[in-house]
Motif scaffolding. Structure first.
Motif, short mmCIF file in Angstrom:
data_model
loop_
_atom_site.label_atom_id
_atom_site.label_comp_id
_atom_site.label_asym_id
_atom_site.label_seq_id
_atom_site.Cartn_x
_atom_site.Cartn_y
_atom_site.Cartn_z
N LEU A 32 0.82 -1.20 0.00
CA LEU A 32 0.00 0.00 0.00
C LEU A 32 0.86 1.25 0.00
CD1 LEU A 32 -2.65 -1.08 2.65
CD2 LEU A 32 -2.72 -1.40 0.19
N THR A 33 0.34 2.32 -0.65
CA THR A 33 1.01 3.63 -0.67
C THR A 33 0.01 4.67 -0.18
OG1 THR A 33 0.29 4.24 -2.89
CG2 THR A 33 2.30 2.90 -2.73
N HIS A 34 0.42 5.94 -0.24
CA HIS A 34 -0.47 7.03 0.17
C HIS A 34 -1.70 7.12 -0.73
CE1 HIS A 34 1.84 8.99 -3.00
NE2 HIS A 34 0.86 9.88 -3.08
N ASN A 35 -1.63 6.56 -1.93
CA ASN A 35 -2.81 6.54 -2.82
C ASN A 35 -3.85 5.53 -2.35
OD1 ASN A 35 -1.90 8.48 -4.69
ND2 ASN A 35 -0.51 6.96 -5.55
N ASP A 36 -3.41 4.55 -1.57
CA ASP A 36 -4.31 3.52 -1.09
C ASP A 36 -4.80 3.79 0.32
OD1 ASP A 36 -3.80 1.86 -3.43
OD2 ASP A 36 -1.82 1.54 -2.55
N ARG A 37 -3.99 4.45 1.13
CA ARG A 37 -4.32 4.73 2.53
C ARG A 37 -3.93 6.15 2.87
NH1 ARG A 37 -3.26 -0.10 6.26
NH2 ARG A 37 -5.07 -1.28 5.61
N ALA A 38 -4.88 6.92 3.33
CA ALA A 38 -4.63 8.32 3.66
C ALA A 38 -3.63 8.47 4.81
CB ALA A 38 -5.93 9.03 4.01
N SER A 39 -3.50 7.45 5.66
CA SER A 39 -2.59 7.55 6.80
C SER A 39 -1.12 7.45 6.39
CB SER A 39 -2.91 6.46 7.83
OG SER A 39 -2.74 5.18 7.26
N GLY A 84 -8.46 13.97 -9.68
CA GLY A 84 -7.68 15.16 -9.32
C GLY A 84 -8.30 16.05 -8.27
N GLU A 85 -9.60 15.91 -8.03
CA GLU A 85 -10.26 16.72 -7.01
C GLU A 85 -10.18 16.02 -5.66
OE1 GLU A 85 -14.23 17.56 -8.28
OE2 GLU A 85 -13.57 18.80 -9.95
N PRO A 86 -10.36 16.75 -4.55
CA PRO A 86 -10.38 16.07 -3.24
C PRO A 86 -11.49 15.02 -3.22
CG PRO A 86 -10.21 18.44 -2.94
CD PRO A 86 -10.46 18.21 -4.41
N PRO A 88 -14.57 12.91 -2.09
CA PRO A 88 -15.71 13.28 -1.24
C PRO A 88 -15.77 12.51 0.09
CG PRO A 88 -16.48 12.12 -3.20
CD PRO A 88 -15.02 12.37 -3.38
N TYR A 89 -15.24 11.28 0.12
CA TYR A 89 -15.29 10.49 1.36
C TYR A 89 -14.00 10.57 2.15
CZ TYR A 89 -19.32 8.53 -1.02
OH TYR A 89 -20.51 8.38 -1.68
N ASP A 90 -12.95 11.13 1.55
CA ASP A 90 -11.66 11.26 2.21
C ASP A 90 -10.99 12.53 1.70
OD1 ASP A 90 -9.29 10.93 3.52
OD2 ASP A 90 -8.79 8.99 2.65
N PRO A 91 -11.44 13.72 2.17
CA PRO A 91 -10.93 14.98 1.63
C PRO A 91 -9.44 15.19 1.80
CG PRO A 91 -12.89 15.33 2.99
CD PRO A 91 -12.47 13.91 3.17
N GLY A 92 -8.80 14.35 2.60
CA GLY A 92 -7.36 14.47 2.81
C GLY A 92 -6.53 14.02 1.63
N ARG A 93 -7.14 13.38 0.66
CA ARG A 93 -6.37 12.97 -0.52
C ARG A 93 -7.15 13.23 -1.80
NH1 ARG A 93 -6.12 6.37 -0.32
NH2 ARG A 93 -8.31 6.01 0.06
N LYS A 94 -6.40 13.42 -2.86
CA LYS A 94 -7.03 13.69 -4.15
C LYS A 94 -7.50 12.38 -4.77
CE LYS A 94 -4.76 17.95 -5.15
NZ LYS A 94 -4.53 18.90 -6.15
N THR A 95 -8.53 12.49 -5.58
CA THR A 95 -9.09 11.32 -6.23
C THR A 95 -8.14 10.82 -7.30
OG1 THR A 95 -11.33 12.11 -5.85
CG2 THR A 95 -11.05 10.46 -7.58
N ARG A 96 -7.82 9.55 -7.22
CA ARG A 96 -6.97 8.89 -8.22
C ARG A 96 -7.78 7.76 -8.81
NH1 ARG A 96 -1.54 5.43 -7.33
NH2 ARG A 96 -1.08 5.16 -9.51
N LEU A 97 -7.90 7.74 -10.13
CA LEU A 97 -8.72 6.73 -10.78
C LEU A 97 -7.91 5.51 -11.21
CD1 LEU A 97 -11.06 8.92 -13.01
CD2 LEU A 97 -11.56 7.87 -10.81
N HIS A 98 -8.52 4.37 -11.09
CA HIS A 98 -7.98 3.10 -11.55
C HIS A 98 -8.97 2.53 -12.55
CE1 HIS A 98 -5.17 2.94 -8.09
NE2 HIS A 98 -6.15 3.56 -7.47
N ILE A 99 -8.52 1.55 -13.30
CA ILE A 99 -9.41 0.84 -14.19
C ILE A 99 -9.79 -0.46 -13.50
CG2 ILE A 99 -9.68 -0.27 -16.44
CD1 ILE A 99 -9.49 2.77 -16.58
N CYS A 120 -12.34 5.04 -8.37
CA CYS A 120 -11.35 5.75 -7.56
C CYS A 120 -10.67 4.75 -6.64
CB CYS A 120 -12.00 6.87 -6.76
SG CYS A 120 -13.09 6.30 -5.44
N SER A 121 -9.53 5.14 -6.06
CA SER A 121 -8.80 4.21 -5.20
C SER A 121 -9.61 3.81 -3.98
CB SER A 121 -7.46 4.82 -4.79
OG SER A 121 -7.65 6.08 -4.18
#
Length: 166
Positions: A32-39, A84-86, A88-99, A120-121
């Motif tokens: 896991l990275t910061h894209n997967d876990r906000a902590s 790219g936007e914050p 909605p369920y975790d405003p501490g990280r930007k939305t990153r899309l996966h396929i 999203c992640s």
């Protein structure tokens, strides 16, 4: 573990980040990275389980990925978060899309664009073979009619940009 520790473990090689991606995608390790876990902070990694999961070949081309993201309006098909936007369920990280697969490869799904969707992640973490039905035209119209006039204008502007020839 942080990036300096990974570089040291990897013998000082400069391409350790590529190797981490290979361990995740080709060998099935849940890293896991910061894209997967906000902590987690950027450059921090967490090995969730030392035992790898069965890995599937990842053969989605860049062209197919771009097509699916464009078709889905660069939004998560589960929660509606925009890339790219914050989030909605975790405003501490930007939305990153996966396929993601509509019908997962583990149950016979394919890498065909008709079986792919943008997720999203946050939603992709919990997806795990979850298949949601697409909303019908009637349901979409009900939602648009319930929206504010400003939001309805935004939907109209987006539709006009998506389908300029109509």
């Amino acid at each position: 573990m942080n990036s300096d520790e990974l570089r040291e473990v990897a013998g000082g090689i400069t391409e350790w980040a590529r190797r981490v991606r290979e361990l995740r995608t080709e060998e099935g390790y849940l890293i896991l990275t910061h894209n997967d876990r906000a902590s987690l902070k950027p450059g921090e990694y967490l090995l969730e389980d030392p035992k790898p999961s069965p890995a599937f070949e990842r053969a989605i081309s860049k062209e197919t990925r771009a097509f699916v993201l464009d078709r889905n309006g660069f939004t998560c098909q589960q929660c509606g978060a925009v890339a790219g936007e914050p989030h909605p369920y975790d405003p501490g990280r930007k939305t990153r899309l996966h396929i993601g697969h509509v019908i997962d490869k583990s149950v016979g799904g394919s890498d065909d664009a008709s079986n792919l969707r943008a997720l999203c992640s946050v939603c992709n973490e919990g997806a795990r073979n979850l298949t949601l039905d697409r909303p019908s035209a009637a349901k979409l119209l009900i939602q648009v009619r319930r929206a504010t006039a400003t939001d309805q204008r935004t939907v109209l502007a987006w539709l006009k940009s998506k389908f300029p020839d109509v």
